[in-house]
Motif scaffolding. Structure first.
Motif, PDB file in Angstrom:
ATOM      1  N   ASP A 155       0.854  -1.196   0.000  1.00  0.00           N
ATOM      2  CA  ASP A 155       0.000   0.000   0.000  1.00  0.00           C
ATOM      3  C   ASP A 155       0.887   1.242   0.000  1.00  0.00           C
ATOM      4  OD1 ASP A 155      -2.151  -1.659   0.127  1.00  0.00           O
ATOM      5  OD2 ASP A 155      -2.585  -1.322   2.251  1.00  0.00           O
ATOM      6  N   GLY A 156       0.554   2.172  -0.890  1.00  0.00           N
ATOM      7  CA  GLY A 156       1.312   3.428  -0.945  1.00  0.00           C
ATOM      8  C   GLY A 156       2.588   3.314  -1.768  1.00  0.00           C
ATOM      9  N   HIS A 157       2.880   2.141  -2.304  1.00  0.00           N
ATOM     10  CA  HIS A 157       4.072   1.953  -3.142  1.00  0.00           C
ATOM     11  C   HIS A 157       3.634   1.608  -4.570  1.00  0.00           C
ATOM     12  CE1 HIS A 157       5.866   1.671   0.812  1.00  0.00           C
ATOM     13  NE2 HIS A 157       7.060   1.763   0.264  1.00  0.00           N
ATOM     14  N   SER A 158       4.622   1.613  -5.469  1.00  0.00           N
ATOM     15  CA  SER A 158       4.347   1.268  -6.867  1.00  0.00           C
ATOM     16  C   SER A 158       5.033  -0.060  -7.178  1.00  0.00           C
ATOM     17  CB  SER A 158       4.919   2.383  -7.753  1.00  0.00           C
ATOM     18  OG  SER A 158       5.246   1.882  -9.012  1.00  0.00           O
ATOM     19  N   VAL A 159       4.591  -0.675  -8.277  1.00  0.00           N
ATOM     20  CA  VAL A 159       5.233  -1.917  -8.710  1.00  0.00           C
ATOM     21  C   VAL A 159       6.657  -1.625  -9.207  1.00  0.00           C
ATOM     22  CG1 VAL A 159       4.474  -1.879 -11.123  1.00  0.00           C
ATOM     23  CG2 VAL A 159       4.664  -4.077  -9.942  1.00  0.00           C
ATOM     24  N   GLU A 160       6.907  -0.359  -9.586  1.00  0.00           N
ATOM     25  CA  GLU A 160       8.248   0.049 -10.026  1.00  0.00           C
ATOM     26  C   GLU A 160       9.119   0.368  -8.815  1.00  0.00           C
ATOM     27  OE1 GLU A 160       9.315   0.106 -13.081  1.00  0.00           O
ATOM     28  OE2 GLU A 160       7.492   0.030 -14.290  1.00  0.00           O
ATOM     29  N   PRO A 161      10.416   0.147  -8.817  1.00  0.00           N
ATOM     30  CA  PRO A 161      11.142  -0.509  -9.899  1.00  0.00           C
ATOM     31  C   PRO A 161      10.935  -2.030  -9.899  1.00  0.00           C
ATOM     32  CG  PRO A 161      12.657   0.024  -8.128  1.00  0.00           C
ATOM     33  CD  PRO A 161      11.322   0.582  -7.743  1.00  0.00           C
ATOM     34  N   PHE A 162      10.546  -2.590  -8.749  1.00  0.00           N
ATOM     35  CA  PHE A 162      10.261  -4.029  -8.695  1.00  0.00           C
ATOM     36  C   PHE A 162       9.128  -4.260  -7.710  1.00  0.00           C
ATOM     37  CE2 PHE A 162      14.947  -3.610  -9.065  1.00  0.00           C
ATOM     38  CZ  PHE A 162      15.073  -4.032 -10.370  1.00  0.00           C
ATOM     39  N   PRO A 163       8.271  -5.254  -7.968  1.00  0.00           N
ATOM     40  CA  PRO A 163       7.287  -5.604  -6.935  1.00  0.00           C
ATOM     41  C   PRO A 163       8.011  -6.202  -5.730  1.00  0.00           C
ATOM     42  CG  PRO A 163       7.247  -7.206  -8.737  1.00  0.00           C
ATOM     43  CD  PRO A 163       8.204  -6.130  -9.141  1.00  0.00           C
ATOM     44  N   ASP A 164       7.374  -6.115  -4.580  1.00  0.00           N
ATOM     45  CA  ASP A 164       7.988  -6.727  -3.395  1.00  0.00           C
ATOM     46  C   ASP A 164       7.821  -8.242  -3.440  1.00  0.00           C
ATOM     47  OD1 ASP A 164       9.118  -4.761  -1.386  1.00  0.00           O
ATOM     48  OD2 ASP A 164       7.249  -3.791  -1.989  1.00  0.00           O
ATOM     49  N   ILE A 165       8.726  -8.918  -2.750  1.00  0.00           N
ATOM     50  CA  ILE A 165       8.708 -10.384  -2.732  1.00  0.00           C
ATOM     51  C   ILE A 165       8.319 -10.848  -1.335  1.00  0.00           C
ATOM     52  CG2 ILE A 165      10.113 -12.462  -3.041  1.00  0.00           C
ATOM     53  CD1 ILE A 165      11.727 -10.831  -5.070  1.00  0.00           C
ATOM     54  N   PHE A 166       7.398 -11.789  -1.303  1.00  0.00           N
ATOM     55  CA  PHE A 166       6.840 -12.296  -0.043  1.00  0.00           C
ATOM     56  C   PHE A 166       6.897 -13.813  -0.055  1.00  0.00           C
ATOM     57  CE2 PHE A 166       4.950  -8.266  -1.011  1.00  0.00           C
ATOM     58  CZ  PHE A 166       4.821  -7.610   0.213  1.00  0.00           C
ATOM     59  N   VAL A 167       6.814 -14.376   1.138  1.00  0.00           N
ATOM     60  CA  VAL A 167       6.711 -15.831   1.224  1.00  0.00           C
ATOM     61  C   VAL A 167       5.457 -16.189   2.026  1.00  0.00           C
ATOM     62  CG1 VAL A 167       8.261 -15.942   3.231  1.00  0.00           C
ATOM     63  CG2 VAL A 167       7.855 -17.980   1.859  1.00  0.00           C
ATOM     64  N   ILE A 168       4.695 -17.127   1.440  1.00  0.00           N
ATOM     65  CA  ILE A 168       3.511 -17.656   2.125  1.00  0.00           C
ATOM     66  C   ILE A 168       3.877 -19.047   2.619  1.00  0.00           C
ATOM     67  CG2 ILE A 168       1.079 -18.317   1.874  1.00  0.00           C
ATOM     68  CD1 ILE A 168       0.940 -16.423  -0.572  1.00  0.00           C
ATOM     69  N   ARG A 178       7.501 -10.395   4.203  1.00  0.00           N
ATOM     70  CA  ARG A 178       8.162  -9.658   3.121  1.00  0.00           C
ATOM     71  C   ARG A 178       9.671  -9.758   3.260  1.00  0.00           C
ATOM     72  NH1 ARG A 178      10.250  -4.270   3.178  1.00  0.00           N
ATOM     73  NH2 ARG A 178      10.842  -3.754   1.043  1.00  0.00           N
ATOM     74  N   TYR A 179      10.340  -9.958   2.114  1.00  0.00           N
ATOM     75  CA  TYR A 179      11.801  -9.898   2.120  1.00  0.00           C
ATOM     76  C   TYR A 179      12.238  -8.461   1.964  1.00  0.00           C
ATOM     77  CZ  TYR A 179      11.858 -14.879   2.273  1.00  0.00           C
ATOM     78  OH  TYR A 179      11.675 -16.156   2.695  1.00  0.00           O
ATOM     79  N   SER A 180      13.289  -8.095   2.670  1.00  0.00           N
ATOM     80  CA  SER A 180      13.616  -6.678   2.833  1.00  0.00           C
ATOM     81  C   SER A 180      14.130  -6.016   1.555  1.00  0.00           C
ATOM     82  CB  SER A 180      14.661  -6.519   3.935  1.00  0.00           C
ATOM     83  OG  SER A 180      15.818  -7.269   3.621  1.00  0.00           O
ATOM     84  N   TRP A 181      14.623  -6.809   0.584  1.00  0.00           N
ATOM     85  CA  TRP A 181      15.256  -6.201  -0.594  1.00  0.00           C
ATOM     86  C   TRP A 181      14.543  -6.691  -1.844  1.00  0.00           C
ATOM     87  CZ3 TRP A 181      20.981  -7.316  -2.337  1.00  0.00           C
ATOM     88  CH2 TRP A 181      21.373  -6.331  -3.244  1.00  0.00           C
ATOM     89  N   SER A 182      13.589  -5.881  -2.325  1.00  0.00           N
ATOM     90  CA  SER A 182      12.761  -6.361  -3.440  1.00  0.00           C
ATOM     91  C   SER A 182      13.571  -6.533  -4.726  1.00  0.00           C
ATOM     92  CB  SER A 182      11.574  -5.426  -3.668  1.00  0.00           C
ATOM     93  OG  SER A 182      12.003  -4.103  -3.734  1.00  0.00           O
ATOM     94  N   GLY A 183      14.638  -5.761  -4.891  1.00  0.00           N
ATOM     95  CA  GLY A 183      15.419  -5.867  -6.132  1.00  0.00           C
ATOM     96  C   GLY A 183      16.714  -6.642  -5.959  1.00  0.00           C
ATOM     97  N   GLY A 184      16.791  -7.450  -4.890  1.00  0.00           N
ATOM     98  CA  GLY A 184      18.052  -8.143  -4.593  1.00  0.00           C
ATOM     99  C   GLY A 184      18.536  -9.054  -5.710  1.00  0.00           C
ATOM    100  N   TRP A 185      17.598  -9.547  -6.486  1.00  0.00           N
ATOM    101  CA  TRP A 185      17.935 -10.493  -7.548  1.00  0.00           C
ATOM    102  C   TRP A 185      18.394  -9.809  -8.825  1.00  0.00           C
ATOM    103  CZ3 TRP A 185      14.904  -9.086 -11.565  1.00  0.00           C
ATOM    104  CH2 TRP A 185      13.773  -8.319 -11.233  1.00  0.00           C
TER     105      TRP A 185
END
Ligand SMILES: Cc1cc2nc3c(=O)[nH]c(=O)nc-3n(C[C@H](O)[C@H](O)[C@H](O)COP(=O)(O)OP(=O)(O)OC[C@H]3O[C@@H](n4cnc5c(N)ncnc54)[C@H](O)[C@@H]3O)c2cc1C
Length: 385
Positions: free
Chosen positions: A178-191, A232-239
């Motif tokens: 919420d309040g963020h954009s998909v750019e530069p990368f979407p966030d990565i989560f684990v279920i 949520r993993y802290s670094w969405s663009g880590g990859w």
């Protein structure tokens, strides 16, 4: 820790045990959790764990062992091989060395330690990232993530193609905070989704049980997420720094699985056709044509795998962009031709050729699927001198 050779030997033994069950396995519509326990006991999970975390992964050059193992599994059970392949293709997002921004460096390293400690104690990784209507492009992610507390978020959206739902323990996904954009990368989560959908995950409903005609036992279910708790993993663009390695590794693994299906189908066709003196011109010419497809497909696979093993990410990704599309076409053409040669019986649901025909069609849809893969190649042609 088991060596790569020990792991390959143990998987060979499993494949030998599974081979007499091939006909049944090709007809199954569900996975057998026992197969995943057997693969984990053989040490398969550790192939995707970096050496400094106790596994045997030391970079893109380690991909060869995974391709060989998954190809062997695919000769008896393509669905099992495809689901098992999700583990290394997800793990590689964390397994390559990275240099995180200083403000999240310690958190990121702790997350990586946690992921690989979990894998070393038997956790299977998978992914349910795809969203209907996005054509496999996670930059079009619309699933929302509302902060709950700490790193925990409530995800809401629709996801499909969660291969291995019910047998893989952790499903990685993307969402937009919420309040963020998909750019530069979407966030990565684990279920944490072990056992889902037979075991409940709050807010996660099964809306499309996998009923595929191809890769029919992969349990690639579709799900509605309504406030599903995810970390949520802290670094969405880590990859991002390793995108070439990720593209190349996924292509190498998936092409190897489909090439193994094609090899198996051609071997079975050969055993039926060899020695037949009454072979018609159409059948003989078709057999030869299918063999040329099989050969070219194997050569394209070897090219990508060899560039991975040579640890040359840009060249491997460049080859992968061509080979994934090209081999998807070759596999479909080979199985079409060989089923014409075998005859109408290949349309029977009990014929292995019917299963293989549909299974190989999966390759072109795996990430990046046809449209996205073509866009990436066109972009490369336009921008590279
Ligand atoms: C066997 C199998 C296993 C899979 N496993 C996983 C998994 O474990 N995890 C995961 O996250 N994903 C998985 N996937 C999904 C895969 O990675 C892709 O995301 C998925 O195949 C994309 O689906 P789609 O092409 O139907 O796209 P959708 O988004 O469902 O449909 C979009 C449709 O619109 C079309 N389209 C897009 N743009 C245009 C345009 N401009 N003009 C006309 N048409 C257009 C596309 O061609 C596509 O047909 C799996 C797929 C398969 C087949």
């Amino acid at each position: 820790m088991q060596s790569i050779i020990e792991i390959e030997t143990k998987v060979d033994e499993l494949v030998e045990r599974w081979t007499p069950q091939r006909a049944d396995r090709l007809r199954r519509r569900a996975l057998d959790p026992g197969d995943f326990q057997d693969l984990a006991s053989a040490g398969y999970l550790t192939l995707a764990v970096p050496v400094d975390h106790g596994g045997s992964f030391s970079g893109l050059s380690s991909i060869g062992a995974m391709t060989r193992i998954l190809a062997k599994v695919a000769t008896v059970d393509p669905s099992l091989a495809l689901v098992a392949s999700m583990h290394p293709t997800v793990a590689i997002w964390w397994a390559l060395p990275t240099d995180p921004p200083s403000d999240i460096a310690s958190t990121w390293r702790a997350e990586i330690d946690e992921v690989f400690a979990a894998v070393m104690s038997g956790t299977w990784l998978g992914t349910i990232t795809s969203e209907p209507g996005t054509g496999g492009d996670f930059m079009k992610t619309t699933t929302s993530a509302t902060h709950v507390e700490g790193e925990m978020y409530a995800l809401s959206g629709i996801k499909h193609f969660g291969s291995g739902s019910g047998v893989l323990d952790r499903l990685i996904t993307t969402a937009v905070r919420d309040g963020h954009s998909v750019e530069p990368f979407p966030d990565i989560f684990v279920i944490e989704a072990a056992d889902w959908p037979s075991g409940a995950v709050d807010g996660m409903s099964l809306i499309a049980p996998w009923d595929g005609v191809g890769m029919k036992a992969t349990q690639s279910h579709g799900a509605s997420l309504e406030g599903v708790l995810a970390r949520r993993y802290s670094w969405s663009g880590g990859w991002a720094a390793h995108i070439d390695s990720i593209i190349a590794a996924s292509a190498a693994v998936w092409i190897s699985i489909i090439a193994a299906v094609v090899d198996t189908a051609m071997a079975e066709a050969g055993s039926r056709l060899r020695g037949r003196s009454d072979l018609g011109t159409f059948e003989a010419a078709g057999w030869a044509e299918a063999e040329i497809d099989r050969f070219l497909l194997g050569a394209a696979r070897d090219s990508v795998v060899n560039l991975c093993e040579a640890d040359d990410p840009p060249a491997a990704a460049q080859a992968a962009r061509r080979a994934k599309l090209g081999t998807a076409n070759l596999a479909e053409s080979c199985l079409t031709t060989i089923s014409r040669v075998i005859g109408g019986g290949s349309l029977s649901a009990s014929s292995p050729f019917a299963s293989w025909f549909e299974d190989v069609r999966a390759l072109g849809f795996l990430r990046p699927p046809w449209g996205l893969a073509t866009d990436a190649l066109i972009e490369e042609l336009r921008t590279t001198a």
